[in-house]
Design a protein around this motif. Structure first.
Motif, mmCIF file in Angstrom:
data_model
loop_
_atom_site.group_PDB
_atom_site.id
_atom_site.type_symbol
_atom_site.label_atom_id
_atom_site.label_comp_id
_atom_site.label_asym_id
_atom_site.label_seq_id
_atom_site.Cartn_x
_atom_site.Cartn_y
_atom_site.Cartn_z
ATOM 1 N N PHE A 157 0.830 -1.202 0.000
ATOM 2 C CA PHE A 157 0.000 0.000 0.000
ATOM 3 C C PHE A 157 0.867 1.254 0.000
ATOM 4 C CE2 PHE A 157 -2.460 3.426 1.924
ATOM 5 C CZ PHE A 157 -3.642 3.351 1.191
ATOM 6 N N GLN A 193 4.852 0.826 -4.339
ATOM 7 C CA GLN A 193 4.548 -0.028 -5.488
ATOM 8 C C GLN A 193 5.798 -0.810 -5.880
ATOM 9 O OE1 GLN A 193 3.508 2.100 -9.030
ATOM 10 N NE2 GLN A 193 2.946 0.266 -10.178
ATOM 11 N N ARG A 212 4.775 5.806 -2.290
ATOM 12 C CA ARG A 212 3.705 6.753 -2.588
ATOM 13 C C ARG A 212 4.222 8.170 -2.353
ATOM 14 N NH1 ARG A 212 -2.210 4.985 -1.756
ATOM 15 N NH2 ARG A 212 -2.431 7.244 -1.824
ATOM 16 N N ARG A 255 0.232 8.771 2.837
ATOM 17 C CA ARG A 255 -0.260 7.398 2.986
ATOM 18 C C ARG A 255 0.851 6.363 2.799
ATOM 19 N NH1 ARG A 255 -6.338 7.694 0.275
ATOM 20 N NH2 ARG A 255 -6.427 9.976 0.407
ATOM 21 N N GLU A 303 0.977 4.363 5.869
ATOM 22 C CA GLU A 303 -0.098 3.416 6.177
ATOM 23 C C GLU A 303 0.293 2.015 5.706
ATOM 24 O OE1 GLU A 303 -3.972 4.506 4.812
ATOM 25 O OE2 GLU A 303 -3.730 6.630 5.303
ATOM 26 N N ASN A 304 -0.542 1.038 6.065
ATOM 27 C CA ASN A 304 -0.397 -0.291 5.486
ATOM 28 C C ASN A 304 -1.716 -0.717 4.854
ATOM 29 O OD1 ASN A 304 -1.932 -1.797 7.652
ATOM 30 N ND2 ASN A 304 -0.250 -1.000 8.876
ATOM 31 N N TRP A 305 -1.649 -1.815 4.109
ATOM 32 C CA TRP A 305 -2.782 -2.173 3.257
ATOM 33 C C TRP A 305 -4.025 -2.562 4.049
ATOM 34 C CZ3 TRP A 305 -5.722 -6.550 2.035
ATOM 35 C CH2 TRP A 305 -6.450 -6.448 0.847
#
Length: 393
Positions: free
Chosen positions: A242, A245, A255, A259, A262-264
């Protein structure tokens, strides 16, 4: 805009069963926040978790705008995380410290943050320096200025400490940090939803907060703000698909927004609950909330001051909704438990939670009554009567 206490208490189911003065621990949720979460959980049960997230994607996205509105940031500067500790650590451990770097912090710094400084000192060889307090107990701005040199990598301050009613002057600290081009991290766990927060005025680079305290959101929620100019400079200590990529067999691309921290996998129902709690606070108006909390806390301090053997322990020129006190000759934990048996909730602040401040002021375990705008004057009087009766026993 004033606070419609009757309406708010009607929308707060917990007020019908408890007298809750533990809002700096975890506030009572509103019915709209509870309904938001339950509705989403039912949707997950009916159509599946992935499908529910896709169906409510726009609502989930709006949470970032709501949090950004709360602190006057931008949605791309916001990460929604499992709790404030996760957000704080993801940002702190992303800072590229080197041996000899200095971290400046406050005497009333929270234990969770300070142990991370100690860990960084152990693994990277950084130096931790505590900024002296002024005569009011606040971070001394003159002392801060005098401590600055080219080795200071980070100024990290808890806005509202856990134990003393104090509000640290973060905007003034931020002006100093920005003038010297030093990274500035603010722990706003006790101030988000409690006091107005404007990251532009504070001039912080990083700010973290929880959902469960004054925002009246669900437990297991929090957010992280990272100023847009700093995002690209901070590589999260942990990443997954997340936050980054997988761009080729031996490459990944982070990203570009916050975010990346964050995690998925996350709790979508709780995320929506956090967004609804933030919207609720924004609809009431943070200035109105702050005024009512300040009024109630001032009244509570005045009522406590009239009780024999009670010693108020709050410091600072600006005092907030956290009211800390001790009772001569009585154990704080015992009093807390006796009040809890009467459905009156407050908490105990242990010296270890703010060890440097507690040691300097020789503090015992403190009783902590933290008011919120939904509390009433009648509740404060009931609390004082119950406490007075306990002290007579």
């Amino acid at each position: 805009m004033g606070i419609d206490k009757h309406k708010i208490r009607a929308e707060t189911p917990g007020t019908r069963s408890v007298l809750h003065l533990n809002n700096a621990g975890s506030s009572l949720m509103t019915e709209p926040v509870l309904k938001t979460q339950l509705d989403y959980l039912r949707l997950e049960a009916e159509i599946g978790g992935y499908e529910a997230a896709a169906l409510r994607a726009n609502d989930l996205e709006r949470v970032y705008q709501s949090v950004a509105d709360l602190i006057h940031g931008q949605p791309e500067e916001i990460a929604i995380v499992e709790n404030a500790s996760v957000g704080w650590m993801m940002a702190f451990y992303a800072i590229p410290f080197a041996a000899g770097d200095r971290i400046l912090t406050a005497e009333a710094e929270y234990a969770s943050n300070y142990v991370a400084y100690l860990h960084m000192a152990r693994i990277k060889g950084v130096q931790i320096d505590v900024i002296p307090s002024n005569e009011y107990g606040e971070v001394c701005l003159q002392a801060l200025e005098e401590m600055l040199d080219e080795r200071v990598k980070l100024i990290s301050i808890t806005h509202v400490p856990t134990n003393s009613g104090l509000v640290n002057p973060v905007a003034a600290i931020g002006a100093i940090a920005r003038r010297h081009n030093i990274l500035f991290l603010v722990d706003a766990c006790q101030s988000a939803g409690h006091l107005p927060l404007d990251v532009t005025d504070i001039q912080c680079d990083i700010l973290t907060a929880t959902g469960r305290k004054y925002l009246r959101g669900p437990r297991g929620t929090g957010f992280l703000y990272v100023r847009s100019e700093q995002i690209a400079r901070l590589h999260p200590p942990m990443i997954d698909l997340f936050g980054a990529q997988w761009s080729s067999a031996d490459q990944y691309t982070l990203r570009p927004d916050a975010r990346r921290f964050e995690n998925w996998e996350n709790n979508y129902a709780a995320k929506l609950g956090l967004g609804r709690a933030v919207d609720y606070a924004l609809q009431l108006g943070i200035d109105a909330i702050a005024r009512e909390i300040t009024r109630l806390a001032s009244r509570l301090r005045a009522l406590l001051a009239d009780l024999p053997a009670v010693e108020l322990r709050d410091i600072g020129r600006q005092q907030c909704g956290i009211v800390s006190f001790s009772v001569t000759g009585r154990d704080a934990l015992e009093i807390r438990d006796q009040l809890r048996a009467q459905a009156i909730h407050l908490s105990v602040s242990h010296p270890s939670s703010t060890l440097i401040d507690a040691t300097r002021r020789q503090l015992p375990n403190l009783l902590r009554a933290s008011v919120h705008y939904y509390n009433s004057d009648e509740e404060l009087e009931r609390f004082i009567l119950a406490l007075s009766n306990l002290l007579k026993g």
